[in-house]
Write an enzyme that holds these catalytic residues in place. Structure first.
Site, mmCIF file in Angstrom:
data_model
loop_
_atom_site.group_PDB
_atom_site.id
_atom_site.type_symbol
_atom_site.label_atom_id
_atom_site.label_comp_id
_atom_site.label_asym_id
_atom_site.label_seq_id
_atom_site.Cartn_x
_atom_site.Cartn_y
_atom_site.Cartn_z
ATOM 1 N N ASP A 98 -17.767 9.471 -2.487
ATOM 2 C CA ASP A 98 -16.662 9.072 -1.505
ATOM 3 C C ASP A 98 -15.625 9.821 -1.627
ATOM 4 O O ASP A 98 -15.517 10.725 -2.505
ATOM 5 C CB ASP A 98 -16.419 7.248 -1.791
ATOM 6 C CG ASP A 98 -15.921 6.780 -0.465
ATOM 7 O OD1 ASP A 98 -15.845 7.497 0.499
ATOM 8 O OD2 ASP A 98 -15.798 5.442 -0.481
ATOM 9 N N ASP A 99 -14.677 9.726 -0.613
ATOM 10 C CA ASP A 99 -13.410 10.440 -0.623
ATOM 11 C C ASP A 99 -12.391 10.003 -1.650
ATOM 12 O O ASP A 99 -11.915 10.485 -2.694
ATOM 13 C CB ASP A 99 -12.712 10.715 0.642
ATOM 14 C CG ASP A 99 -12.585 9.257 1.505
ATOM 15 O OD1 ASP A 99 -12.861 8.184 0.788
ATOM 16 O OD2 ASP A 99 -11.907 9.201 2.422
ATOM 17 N N ASP A 102 -9.845 2.983 -4.124
ATOM 18 C CA ASP A 102 -8.403 2.094 -4.079
ATOM 19 C C ASP A 102 -8.655 0.947 -4.957
ATOM 20 O O ASP A 102 -8.256 0.943 -6.145
ATOM 21 C CB ASP A 102 -8.168 2.072 -2.642
ATOM 22 C CG ASP A 102 -6.613 1.548 -2.701
ATOM 23 O OD1 ASP A 102 -6.149 0.841 -3.361
ATOM 24 O OD2 ASP A 102 -6.023 1.956 -1.510
#
Ligand SMILES: O=P(O)(O)OC[C@H]1O[C@H](OP(=O)(O)OP(=O)(O)O)[C@H](O)[C@@H]1O
Ligand code: HPA
Ligand SMILES: [Mg+2]
Length: 165
Positions: A98-99, A102
């Site tokens: 994934d980028d 959070d």
């Protein structure tokens, strides 16, 4: 949740360098990854770079959506699940990309589908760190990461407000 005050803008160049750095770190694990599962949509971009660097040609997606309007996270919608042959043995040998992480909710949700997979992303905020095995850069929880595909050129306010550059 409103948009965090601090901004961490990432250029295409920096993103490519960080994705290469992630590929180097993953190569150093000496794990034979049989497939990448990228978490759409943000994971598509680093997955392309990592698949090239590590010569992983089997790529699947897990399509989830939770941030419905900008920085506000809602409930997790699973739009497309992972191929059964990759989930069959708990995701052994699978690299999930994934980028960013959070709050960690997205990665935690995907981990229920692939408990034995290796989870990697470029950027991590403290709440998400425990959900990820390998990442490159940590930023504070009150920072918003701006990706190059979301950006255009605009005037930037100086960090110390009240004067113009
Ligand atoms: O750790 P979390 O708090 O769950 O947030 C991280 C996720 O949020 C973003 O995706 P988003 O759901 O916005 O969808 P997108 O990738 O399609 O932009 C990002 O690409 C991660 O997948
Ligand atoms: O900091 C962020 N930037 C972009 N997308 C995101 N989705 C969750 N957190 C972020
Ligand atoms: Mg995403």
């Amino acid at each position: 949740m409103s948009l965090p005050d601090k901004a961490f803008p990432v250029s295409w160049d920096q993103f490519h360098r960080d994705a290469r750095a992630l590929a180097w770190r993953l190569a150093g694990l000496n794990s034979e990854f049989k497939a990448i599962v990228c978490i759409t949509r943000g994971g598509l971009v680093p997955a392309a770079i990592i698949s090239r660097e590590l010569n992983i040609r089997l790529i699947d997606t897990v399509c989830v959506a939770s941030y419905h309007d900008y920085a506000n996270q809602g409930e997790m919608n699973l739009l497309k699940s992972i191929a059964p042959e990759l989930t069959a043995d708990g995701g052994e040998g699978v690299l999930v990309v994934d980028d960013l992480t959070d709050t960690g909710k997205t990665a935690a949700e995907v981990r229920t589908m692939l408990p034995k997979a290796h989870f990697a992303c470029l950027y991590a905020k403290p709440k998400g760190v425990p959900t990820i095995d390998t990442f490159i850069t940590e930023v504070s929880q009150d920072t918003w990461i701006y990706f190059p595909w979301d950006m255009g050129f605009t005037y930037q306010e100086p960090i110390a407000k009240g004067h113009r550059g």
